[in-house]
Design an enzyme around this catalytic site. Structure first.
Site, PDB file in Angstrom:
ATOM      1  N   ASP A  15     -80.757  62.094 -62.551  1.00 24.53           N
ATOM      2  CA  ASP A  15     -80.723  61.863 -61.098  1.00 24.53           C
ATOM      3  C   ASP A  15     -81.008  60.391 -60.794  1.00 24.53           C
ATOM      4  O   ASP A  15     -80.426  59.797 -59.884  1.00 24.53           O
ATOM      5  CB  ASP A  15     -81.780  62.750 -60.411  1.00 24.53           C
ATOM      6  N   CYS A 239     -78.140  60.985 -54.848  1.00 22.92           N
ATOM      7  CA  CYS A 239     -76.963  61.760 -55.226  1.00 22.92           C
ATOM      8  C   CYS A 239     -75.731  61.070 -54.657  1.00 22.92           C
ATOM      9  O   CYS A 239     -75.701  60.755 -53.470  1.00 22.92           O
ATOM     10  CB  CYS A 239     -77.086  63.185 -54.699  1.00 22.92           C
ATOM     11  N   ASN A 248     -85.497  60.115 -56.051  1.00 19.57           N
ATOM     12  CA  ASN A 248     -86.463  61.210 -56.146  1.00 19.57           C
ATOM     13  C   ASN A 248     -87.853  60.639 -55.928  1.00 19.57           C
ATOM     14  O   ASN A 248     -88.072  59.443 -56.087  1.00 19.57           O
ATOM     15  CB  ASN A 248     -86.454  61.808 -57.560  1.00 19.57           C
TER      16      ASN A 248
HETATM   17  P1  HMG Z   1     -62.465  69.131 -59.920  1.00 20.52           P
HETATM   18  O1  HMG Z   1     -61.655  67.899 -59.679  1.00 20.52           O
HETATM   19  O2  HMG Z   1     -62.411  70.235 -58.917  1.00 20.52           O
HETATM   20  O3  HMG Z   1     -62.185  69.729 -61.363  1.00 20.52           O
HETATM   21  O4  HMG Z   1     -63.991  68.660 -60.108  1.00 20.52           O
HETATM   22  P2  HMG Z   1     -60.887  70.276 -62.027  1.00 20.52           P
HETATM   23  O5  HMG Z   1     -61.299  71.464 -62.813  1.00 20.52           O
HETATM   24  O6  HMG Z   1     -59.760  70.398 -61.027  1.00 20.52           O
HETATM   25  O7  HMG Z   1     -60.500  69.097 -63.054  1.00 20.52           O
HETATM   26  C1  HMG Z   1     -60.118  67.813 -62.598  1.00 20.52           C
HETATM   27  C2  HMG Z   1     -60.321  66.810 -63.724  1.00 20.52           C
HETATM   28  O8  HMG Z   1     -61.710  66.727 -64.055  1.00 20.52           O
HETATM   29  C3  HMG Z   1     -59.597  67.180 -65.028  1.00 20.52           C
HETATM   30  O9  HMG Z   1     -59.287  65.962 -65.694  1.00 20.52           O
HETATM   31  C4  HMG Z   1     -60.683  67.880 -65.802  1.00 20.52           C
HETATM   32  O10 HMG Z   1     -60.464  67.832 -67.192  1.00 20.52           O
HETATM   33  C5  HMG Z   1     -61.899  67.059 -65.440  1.00 20.52           C
HETATM   34  P3  HMG Z   1     -57.839  65.270 -65.578  1.00 20.52           P
HETATM   35  O11 HMG Z   1     -56.880  66.348 -66.026  1.00 20.52           O
HETATM   36  O12 HMG Z   1     -57.655  64.906 -64.113  1.00 20.52           O
HETATM   37  O13 HMG Z   1     -57.926  64.091 -66.481  1.00 20.52           O
HETATM   38  N1  HMG Z   1     -63.153  67.815 -65.564  1.00 20.52           N
HETATM   39  C6  HMG Z   1     -64.186  67.438 -66.330  1.00 20.52           C
HETATM   40  N2  HMG Z   1     -64.389  66.366 -67.126  1.00 20.52           N
HETATM   41  C7  HMG Z   1     -65.571  66.296 -67.772  1.00 20.52           C
HETATM   42  N3  HMG Z   1     -66.546  67.237 -67.648  1.00 20.52           N
HETATM   43  C8  HMG Z   1     -66.358  68.315 -66.874  1.00 20.52           C
HETATM   44  C9  HMG Z   1     -65.156  68.446 -66.179  1.00 20.52           C
HETATM   45  N4  HMG Z   1     -64.673  69.374 -65.329  1.00 20.52           N
HETATM   46  C10 HMG Z   1     -63.438  68.983 -64.960  1.00 20.52           C
HETATM   47  N5  HMG Z   1     -67.337  69.218 -66.775  1.00 20.52           N
HETATM   48  C11 HMG Z   1     -66.223  68.892 -60.934  1.00 20.52           C
HETATM   49  C12 HMG Z   1     -65.032  69.595 -60.277  1.00 20.52           C
HETATM   50  C13 HMG Z   1     -67.414  69.801 -60.826  1.00 20.52           C
HETATM   51  C14 HMG Z   1     -65.886  68.599 -62.390  1.00 20.52           C
HETATM   52  C15 HMG Z   1     -66.473  67.557 -60.184  1.00 20.52           C
HETATM   53  O14 HMG Z   1     -66.591  67.844 -58.828  1.00 20.52           O
HETATM   54  C16 HMG Z   1     -67.679  66.809 -60.652  1.00 20.52           C
HETATM   55  O15 HMG Z   1     -67.772  66.371 -61.801  1.00 20.52           O
HETATM   56  N6  HMG Z   1     -68.644  66.577 -59.746  1.00 20.52           N
HETATM   57  C17 HMG Z   1     -69.832  65.805 -60.035  1.00 20.52           C
HETATM   58  C18 HMG Z   1     -71.004  66.495 -59.455  1.00 20.52           C
HETATM   59  C19 HMG Z   1     -72.274  65.740 -59.768  1.00 20.52           C
HETATM   60  O16 HMG Z   1     -72.548  65.366 -60.902  1.00 20.52           O
HETATM   61  N7  HMG Z   1     -73.110  65.510 -58.719  1.00 20.52           N
HETATM   62  C20 HMG Z   1     -74.383  64.919 -58.872  1.00 20.52           C
HETATM   63  C21 HMG Z   1     -75.358  65.883 -59.496  1.00 20.52           C
HETATM   64  S1  HMG Z   1     -75.953  67.130 -58.370  1.00 20.52           S
HETATM   65  C22 HMG Z   1     -77.345  66.411 -57.615  1.00 20.52           C
HETATM   66  O17 HMG Z   1     -77.583  65.238 -57.789  1.00 20.52           O
HETATM   67  C23 HMG Z   1     -78.302  67.283 -56.837  1.00 20.52           C
HETATM   68  C24 HMG Z   1     -79.557  67.629 -57.633  1.00 20.52           C
HETATM   69  O18 HMG Z   1     -80.231  66.458 -58.040  1.00 20.52           O
HETATM   70  C25 HMG Z   1     -80.485  68.480 -56.765  1.00 20.52           C
HETATM   71  C26 HMG Z   1     -80.761  67.895 -55.385  1.00 20.52           C
HETATM   72  O19 HMG Z   1     -81.190  66.722 -55.292  1.00 20.52           O
HETATM   73  O20 HMG Z   1     -80.536  68.622 -54.420  1.00 20.52           O
HETATM   74  C27 HMG Z   1     -79.231  68.437 -58.891  1.00 20.52           C
HETATM   75 MG    MG Z   2     -81.555  65.286 -56.834  1.00 19.99          MG
END
Ligand code: HMG
Ligand code: MG
Length: 297
Positions: A15, A239, A248
């Site tokens: 994070d 985020c 955080n």
């Molecule tokens: P999408 O575009 O809907 O995925 O993304 P898709 O299935 O349509 O695939 C699109 C492309 O992404 C493809 O590649 C996939 O292979 C690739 P392309 O054919 O275009 O070259 N792909 C991936 N590559 C690597 N690893 C994977 C993966 N999945 C698909 N796992 C997805 C959906 C979830 C992947 C995208 O939206 C994403 O990566 N989002 C990032 C979310 C994130 O990390 N957010 C920050 C963390 S959450 C947070 O901070 C909150 C928290 O701290 C708690 C709080 O504070 O509340 C936890």
């Molecule tokens: Mg967070």
């Protein structure tokens, strides 16, 4: 007299770094994790197996894991949003994953590009396969009290998502005040709703400090029996899909609070302060942590 233990989940290497304009290379991410473990932290989130197009800062998490001793009794959870992420986590030898959902539809869409229901449908087989492979699965529910796009989130929006995470076999659900807008009364209200169904030891609080409320909210959590808190060294983070969210709560600040209040964290605050100083030196800015700043003066 023995002191009551409190668990800390260090989220700085994930994070803390996922929103930095200057990404840290693998070597420095590994050094950060080693420093945190040396300071006494036993759960350190090591990265994310998400799309590198969405979050380039977390690319090469497999290389980070490759350079850690995954059998040394330290937990190194990694974020996994889908099957592709789980496959990568399994190949990298991860033993702990975290699936991450939200109590807000708009945030879910912005963060992981699907609705809440679609996300739960996606997480279910991921959690099942992870558990079948002997992994521990943690759940996150973002937007505990507020969403950057929808505003106020009510407890009755949070409870079903938390319930779904437990039904999938999560050992713990971390409750994210993603944009740090919560205040103690709101934290009490949502915890009251959750604690009518779940035990305090199943829940963790994950507070961002955007409005400077994180420490007060952690005290509110302690009052309700919560004994696991997420924090990020120096107060790093934010985020990418939560505009305006700052870091955080700083791990130094939480350790200072807890140790002064008679709890046992097992963490050496001075070593943490040094690590925070080192990290923010690498990022070329000042750590927002008040305790870090106080120790420097
Ligand atoms: P999408 O575009 O809907 O995925 O993304 P898709 O299935 O349509 O695939 C699109 C492309 O992404 C493809 O590649 C996939 O292979 C690739 P392309 O054919 O275009 O070259 N792909 C991936 N590559 C690597 N690893 C994977 C993966 N999945 C698909 N796992 C997805 C959906 C979830 C992947 C995208 O939206 C994403 O990566 N989002 C990032 C979310 C994130 O990390 N957010 C920050 C963390 S959450 C947070 O901070 C909150 C928290 O701290 C708690 C709080 O504070 O509340 C936890
Ligand atoms: Mg967070």
């Amino acid at each position: 007299m023995s002191r009551e233990p409190v668990n800390l989940v260090e989220v700085g290497p994930r994070d803390g770094l996922q929103n930095e304009s200057r990404p840290l290379d693998v070597e420095r991410r590994v050094e950060l994790i080693h420093r945190l473990v040396d300071a006494g932290l036993t759960t350190v989130e090591a990265g994310s197996f998400v799309s590198p197009k969405w979050v380039p800062q977390m690319a090469d998490t497999d290389q980070v894991l490759d350079r850690l001793d995954l059998d040394a009794g330290i937990h190194y959870p990694v974020l996994v949003p889908n099957q592709k992420g789980l496959d990568a986590a399994l190949s990298a030898g991860a033993k702990d994953i975290a699936i991450f959902g939200a109590a807000s539809e708009s945030f879910s869409k912005k963060n992981i590009n699907c609705s809440i229901e679609e996300s739960l449908d996606r997480f279910r087989p991921v959690a099942e396969q992870a558990l079948g492979n002997g992994m521990r699965v943690r759940g996150y529910v973002s937007c505990l009290v507020a969403c950057p796009y929808e505003g106020r989130i009510e407890p009755n929006q949070v409870v079903p998502v938390v319930r779904a995470m437990f039904e999938m076999g999560c050992y713990e659900v971390s409750l994210g005040d993603t944009i740090g807008r919560g205040t103690p009364k709101q934290i009490h209200a949502v915890l009251d709703a959750l604690l009518s169904e779940f035990k305090p030891e199943q829940l963790a609080l994950h507070c961002h400090d955007t409005y400077g409320m994180a420490i007060a909210n952690i005290v509110a959590g302690l009052e309700k029996g919560i004994r696991t808190f997420d924090a990020s060294v120096g107060g790093a983070g934010g985020c990418p899909y939560a505009p305006g969210a700052s870091g955080n709560v700083a791990t130094e600040d939480v350790v200072y609070l807890l140790e002064s209040e008679g709890f046992e964290t097992g963490v050496d605050v001075e070593a943490l302060v040094e690590t925070g100083k080192w990290l923010f030196g690498e990022l070329d800015k000042m750590p927002p942590s008040k305790v870090n700043q106080a120790y420097q003066s």
